[in-house]
Design a protein around this motif. Structure first.
Motif, PDB file in Angstrom:
ATOM      1  N   ALA A 180      -2.607   3.011  -2.331  1.00 24.66           N
ATOM      2  CA  ALA A 180      -2.018   1.668  -2.441  1.00 24.66           C
ATOM      3  C   ALA A 180      -2.316   1.041  -3.793  1.00 24.66           C
ATOM      4  CB  ALA A 180      -2.542   0.785  -1.309  1.00 24.66           C
ATOM      5  N   ARG A 181      -3.497   1.317  -4.361  1.00 26.76           N
ATOM      6  CA  ARG A 181      -3.796   0.768  -5.684  1.00 26.76           C
ATOM      7  C   ARG A 181      -2.804   1.275  -6.721  1.00 26.76           C
ATOM      8  NH1 ARG A 181      -9.087   1.807  -4.116  1.00 26.76           N
ATOM      9  NH2 ARG A 181      -9.370   3.555  -5.542  1.00 26.76           N
ATOM     10  N   PRO A 215      -1.231 -10.510   8.674  1.00 26.76           N
ATOM     11  CA  PRO A 215      -2.357  -9.566   8.727  1.00 26.76           C
ATOM     12  C   PRO A 215      -2.072  -8.275   7.961  1.00 26.76           C
ATOM     13  CG  PRO A 215      -2.046 -10.564  10.873  1.00 26.76           C
ATOM     14  CD  PRO A 215      -0.894 -11.030  10.023  1.00 26.76           C
ATOM     15  N   LEU A 216      -0.826  -7.793   8.040  1.00 27.93           N
ATOM     16  CA  LEU A 216      -0.475  -6.596   7.277  1.00 27.93           C
ATOM     17  C   LEU A 216      -0.541  -6.888   5.782  1.00 27.93           C
ATOM     18  CD1 LEU A 216       0.570  -3.684   7.060  1.00 27.93           C
ATOM     19  CD2 LEU A 216       2.910  -4.604   7.248  1.00 27.93           C
ATOM     20  N   GLY A 217      -0.036  -8.061   5.375  1.00 27.14           N
ATOM     21  CA  GLY A 217      -0.073  -8.421   3.965  1.00 27.14           C
ATOM     22  C   GLY A 217      -1.497  -8.561   3.442  1.00 27.14           C
ATOM     23  N   LEU A 218      -2.386  -9.141   4.257  1.00 31.92           N
ATOM     24  CA  LEU A 218      -3.788  -9.260   3.845  1.00 31.92           C
ATOM     25  C   LEU A 218      -4.439  -7.893   3.722  1.00 31.92           C
ATOM     26  CD1 LEU A 218      -4.955 -12.290   6.010  1.00 31.92           C
ATOM     27  CD2 LEU A 218      -4.543 -12.260   3.548  1.00 31.92           C
ATOM     28  N   THR A 219      -4.107  -7.006   4.643  1.00 26.20           N
ATOM     29  CA  THR A 219      -4.660  -5.647   4.587  1.00 26.20           C
ATOM     30  C   THR A 219      -4.228  -4.953   3.305  1.00 26.20           C
ATOM     31  OG1 THR A 219      -4.710  -5.461   6.988  1.00 26.20           O
ATOM     32  CG2 THR A 219      -4.693  -3.402   5.735  1.00 26.20           C
ATOM     33  N   LEU A 220      -2.957  -5.065   2.960  1.00 25.17           N
ATOM     34  CA  LEU A 220      -2.465  -4.425   1.739  1.00 25.17           C
ATOM     35  C   LEU A 220      -3.019  -5.106   0.496  1.00 25.17           C
ATOM     36  CD1 LEU A 220       1.228  -3.848   2.882  1.00 25.17           C
ATOM     37  CD2 LEU A 220      -0.549  -2.119   2.596  1.00 25.17           C
ATOM     38  N   ALA A 221      -3.216  -6.417   0.568  1.00 20.44           N
ATOM     39  CA  ALA A 221      -3.821  -7.122  -0.568  1.00 20.44           C
ATOM     40  C   ALA A 221      -5.264  -6.671  -0.777  1.00 20.44           C
ATOM     41  CB  ALA A 221      -3.768  -8.628  -0.324  1.00 20.44           C
ATOM     42  N   ALA A 222      -5.924  -6.257   0.304  1.00 20.18           N
ATOM     43  CA  ALA A 222      -7.294  -5.748   0.187  1.00 20.18           C
ATOM     44  C   ALA A 222      -7.353  -4.414  -0.540  1.00 20.18           C
ATOM     45  CB  ALA A 222      -7.918  -5.604   1.576  1.00 20.18           C
ATOM     46  N   PHE A 223      -6.191  -3.783  -0.776  1.00 16.22           N
ATOM     47  CA  PHE A 223      -6.112  -2.533  -1.536  1.00 16.22           C
ATOM     48  C   PHE A 223      -5.617  -2.778  -2.962  1.00 16.22           C
ATOM     49  CE2 PHE A 223      -4.950  -0.532   2.786  1.00 16.22           C
ATOM     50  CZ  PHE A 223      -6.289  -0.450   3.137  1.00 16.22           C
ATOM     51  N   PRO A 257      -5.282  -3.477  -6.939  1.00 18.89           N
ATOM     52  CA  PRO A 257      -6.138  -3.054  -8.062  1.00 18.89           C
ATOM     53  C   PRO A 257      -6.928  -4.194  -8.700  1.00 18.89           C
ATOM     54  CG  PRO A 257      -3.808  -2.984  -8.679  1.00 18.89           C
ATOM     55  CD  PRO A 257      -3.852  -3.216  -7.206  1.00 18.89           C
ATOM     56  N   ASP A 258      -6.481  -5.428  -8.507  1.00 18.80           N
ATOM     57  CA  ASP A 258      -7.181  -6.580  -9.079  1.00 18.80           C
ATOM     58  C   ASP A 258      -8.323  -6.985  -8.142  1.00 18.80           C
ATOM     59  OD1 ASP A 258      -7.985  -9.195  -9.813  1.00 18.80           O
ATOM     60  OD2 ASP A 258      -6.047  -9.556 -10.779  1.00 18.80           O
ATOM     61  N   GLY A 259      -9.558  -6.960  -8.647  1.00 20.14           N
ATOM     62  CA  GLY A 259     -10.711  -7.285  -7.821  1.00 20.14           C
ATOM     63  C   GLY A 259     -10.681  -8.695  -7.274  1.00 20.14           C
ATOM     64  N   CYS A 266     -17.501  -1.212   1.128  1.00 17.98           N
ATOM     65  CA  CYS A 266     -17.958  -0.136   0.238  1.00 17.98           C
ATOM     66  C   CYS A 266     -17.301  -0.247  -1.134  1.00 17.98           C
ATOM     67  CB  CYS A 266     -17.648   1.227   0.860  1.00 17.98           C
ATOM     68  SG  CYS A 266     -18.273   1.437   2.532  1.00 17.98           S
ATOM     69  N   ASP A 267     -16.748  -1.400  -1.442  1.00 19.08           N
ATOM     70  CA  ASP A 267     -16.033  -1.591  -2.705  1.00 19.08           C
ATOM     71  C   ASP A 267     -16.989  -1.439  -3.887  1.00 19.08           C
ATOM     72  OD1 ASP A 267     -13.114  -2.949  -3.356  1.00 19.08           O
ATOM     73  OD2 ASP A 267     -14.583  -3.309  -4.944  1.00 19.08           O
ATOM     74  N   TRP A 268     -16.442  -1.015  -5.029  1.00 16.59           N
ATOM     75  CA  TRP A 268     -17.245  -0.804  -6.232  1.00 16.59           C
ATOM     76  C   TRP A 268     -17.576  -2.117  -6.940  1.00 16.59           C
ATOM     77  CZ3 TRP A 268     -12.288   0.383  -5.227  1.00 16.59           C
ATOM     78  CH2 TRP A 268     -11.306  -0.221  -6.008  1.00 16.59           C
ATOM     79  N   VAL A 269     -16.900  -3.205  -6.546  1.00 16.69           N
ATOM     80  CA  VAL A 269     -17.161  -4.514  -7.141  1.00 16.69           C
ATOM     81  C   VAL A 269     -18.133  -5.268  -6.235  1.00 16.69           C
ATOM     82  CG1 VAL A 269     -16.153  -6.709  -7.847  1.00 16.69           C
ATOM     83  CG2 VAL A 269     -14.897  -4.570  -8.228  1.00 16.69           C
ATOM     84  N   PRO A 270     -19.299  -5.680  -6.746  1.00 16.81           N
ATOM     85  CA  PRO A 270     -20.302  -6.317  -5.885  1.00 16.81           C
ATOM     86  C   PRO A 270     -19.781  -7.560  -5.163  1.00 16.81           C
ATOM     87  CG  PRO A 270     -21.254  -5.739  -8.023  1.00 16.81           C
ATOM     88  CD  PRO A 270     -19.791  -5.495  -8.128  1.00 16.81           C
ATOM     89  N   GLN A 271     -18.979  -8.397  -5.858  1.00 14.95           N
ATOM     90  CA  GLN A 271     -18.496  -9.624  -5.235  1.00 14.95           C
ATOM     91  C   GLN A 271     -17.625  -9.329  -4.015  1.00 14.95           C
ATOM     92  OE1 GLN A 271     -18.528  -8.896  -8.395  1.00 14.95           O
ATOM     93  NE2 GLN A 271     -19.205 -10.613  -9.658  1.00 14.95           N
ATOM     94  N   VAL A 272     -16.833  -8.259  -4.075  1.00 13.85           N
ATOM     95  CA  VAL A 272     -15.984  -7.893  -2.944  1.00 13.85           C
ATOM     96  C   VAL A 272     -16.859  -7.383  -1.797  1.00 13.85           C
ATOM     97  CG1 VAL A 272     -14.086  -6.419  -2.168  1.00 13.85           C
ATOM     98  CG2 VAL A 272     -14.080  -7.340  -4.499  1.00 13.85           C
TER      99      VAL A 272
END
Length: 535
Positions: A96-97, A121-129, A131-133, A160-166
């Motif tokens: 998705a990214r 809910p589907l849109g939020l799920t896809l937004a969670a993927f 590329p912008d942190g 498990c995201d690589w960005v600490p804030q996320v």
């Protein structure tokens, strides 16, 4: 959390997307037209079947479904994702990214909806993927307050995201959900799959803590989960914590389809029964369908002084179980070979008894085996051939007649036994067995023996088979030619002579369409042959 989102994140999002309209300078999206429910089901199934290249297609279809906004399609898509294997979520997280970059205009709209709290809910799920942190962080903040099961897998991935804030936003949102079996099970399957990621160990450890200390109802659900990784973690963690009783151990050892679970539960069941002096309860493990479980039961019962199961296991169908039984008897001062001699002299010995005599006997015992080369069971005939080979009594004249046995298991053992005599076998008969009208296993046995005969016979047979009607035989021959050229041709210092050279020249000419001119030219070079036109 919403107040913090408004104060920190939404200004950043509005800096990236005009909330009133889509910026005109953005290029057009490269997304499919409105997908159908069937297209989404097919794409999900393709990703579940490990076809990773289809993950981008699924991600594009999901973005298109959210963009279209049909309520029934969006709701059905959410249910489809909830039923998906963890593998789908892992691949979708990456795919998705990439796909978001192909949809800049829809990305701007999606960010605007997210900033205004209008995403599904589907849109939020896809937004969670995304590329912008900052977008992922905002999506996580919204998902954390969403009472929808579709939020759980997305939050699990972002924990498990690589960005600490996320990560820091997703992890607290998962903490309170782990105590609920209906939520914890989907989290468990995906969290354990993420355990190998750099930031994934935290959540996998939390899941194992829940299995170790959480409600019994949740552990019971995990022990019966359809996901194998979840069941394995639940069983192993519960065993280490002493949360499984003997009945649960025995049930898993006998019925679970995961081998590590069966073995570990069998070990624990026997030890528990020993400590409680209830060995009789674990005797059903002696008839388990898993060889490792039977072997464990035989060994541990023997340690408690009961060698009767070992005597019964001498004729087991598994070499592992027989080896354990033989070791037990030797330690008890008894020679397994004496038992095997008696067993093979019965009216119809078990195949395992014949195999056991071959494993423990001497050359003097070879005379007890030939009568069972016509054992009514294929396993028995194969065991007799193998036993004769182990005892150094394989007679090529007798065994070559068994190359036409109806069982592939038997012909495989005959082939192994005859390899040392390959150069002495009747060449014409082997060629006859190789003919296309014979069953596959007979042709394969003949090919293997011809292959062992000598280099020029091997290459002649390969060249004859490169255009064989059977795909298996064609691939076998072509692979062998390639292997010879790669590993052996440079150190084959002789060249074919006389009629053999003429035959190879003709076959090379005939095989050019199948092998290609380059490979044929290379073969001619290594064989020292010339094309027919200049010979």
């Amino acid at each position: 959390m919403t107040r913090g989102l408004v104060r920190k994140l939404l200004p950043r999002l509005r800096a990236r997307a005009d909330v009133r309209r889509v910026p005109a300078h953005l290029r057009d999206d490269r997304l499919p037209v409105r997908p159908t429910a069937q297209q989404l089901r097919d794409a999900t199934a393709a990703v579940e079947s490990r076809q990773g290249r289809d993950a981008d297609e699924l991600a594009a279809l999901l973005l298109a479904a959210d963009r279209d906004g049909d309520p029934r399609l969006v709701a059905g898509t959410g249910q489809l994702l909830l039923r998906a294997h963890p593998r789908v979520w892992l691949m979708l997280d990456v795919a998705a990214r990439r796909v978001w970059w192909r949809a800049p205009r829809w990305s701007a709209v999606a960010v605007r909806r997210l900033s205004l709290g209008e995403s599904s809910p589907l849109g939020l799920t896809l937004a969670a993927f995304h590329p912008d942190g900052h977008v992922r962080e905002a999506a996580v903040a919204r998902l954390a307050e969403l009472h929808d099961t579709l939020a759980v897998p997305a939050l699990t991935l972002r924990a498990c995201d690589w960005v600490p804030q996320v990560r820091d936003r997703a992890r607290p949102a998962l903490e309170h959900r782990l105590a609920e079996a209906s939520t914890a099970m989907p989290v468990a399957a995906l969290a354990l799959a993420l355990g190998e990621r750099r930031e994934g160990r935290w959540l996998a450890d939390r899941i194992e803590t829940v299995f170790r200390e959480g409600p019994v109802e949740l552990l019971t659900a995990a022990l019966a989960a359809p996901d194998r990784r979840t069941r394995r973690a639940a069983h192993l963690t519960a065993l280490a914590a002493g949360r499984l009783d003997l009945a649960q151990m025995l049930h898993a050892a006998e019925h679970d389809d995961d081998l590590p679970i069966r073995i570990r539960c069998a070990e624990a069941a026997v030890k528990t029964a020993v400590a409680a002096k209830t060995l009789g309860l674990v005797r059903p493990l002696l008839s388990s369908g898993t060889a490792a479980v039977r072997a464990e039961a035989v060994q541990l019962l023997a340690r408690e002084g009961d060698i009767a199961p070992a005597v019964a296991a001498l004729a087991d169908r598994s070499p592992t179980v027989r080896a354990v039984a033989q070791t037990v008897l030797r330690r008890a001062g008894s020679e397994p070979v004496e038992h095997y001699r008696r067993l093979v002299m019965t009216a119809l010995p078990e195949p395992g008894a014949i195999a056991g005599l071959g494993e423990t006997g001497t050359a003097d015992d070879a005379g007890l085996i030939p009568s069972w080369l016509d054992h009514p069971q294929p396993r028995g005939r194969a065991a007799a051939v193998r036993a004769l080979r182990h005892l150094g009594a394989a007679d090529p004249d007798t065994l070559s007649a068994m190359l036409t046995d109806p069982s592939g298991a038997v012909t495989r053992q005959v082939t192994i036994a005859l390899r040392p005599w390959a150069s002495r076998l009747d060449l014409a008969r082997l060629r006859e067995l190789l003919s296309a009208n014979n069953p596959h296993h007979i042709r394969t046995a003949a090919y293997r023996l011809l292959h062992e005969r000598d280099t020029w016979t091997r290459l002649l047979i390969d060249l004859e088979l490169v255009a064989d009607p059977s795909p298996w035989m064609r691939d076998l021959a072509r692979s062998d030619i390639a292997a010879w050229l790669t590993r052996e041709a440079a150190t084959t210092y002789s060249t074919p002579q006389g009629g053999t050279a003429d035959a190879l020249t003709r076959h090379l000419y005939d095989a050019e369409d199948a092998l290609g001119p380059d490979q044929v030219r290379l073969l001619r070079f290594h064989l020292g042959l010339k094309p027919p036109s200049t010979a």
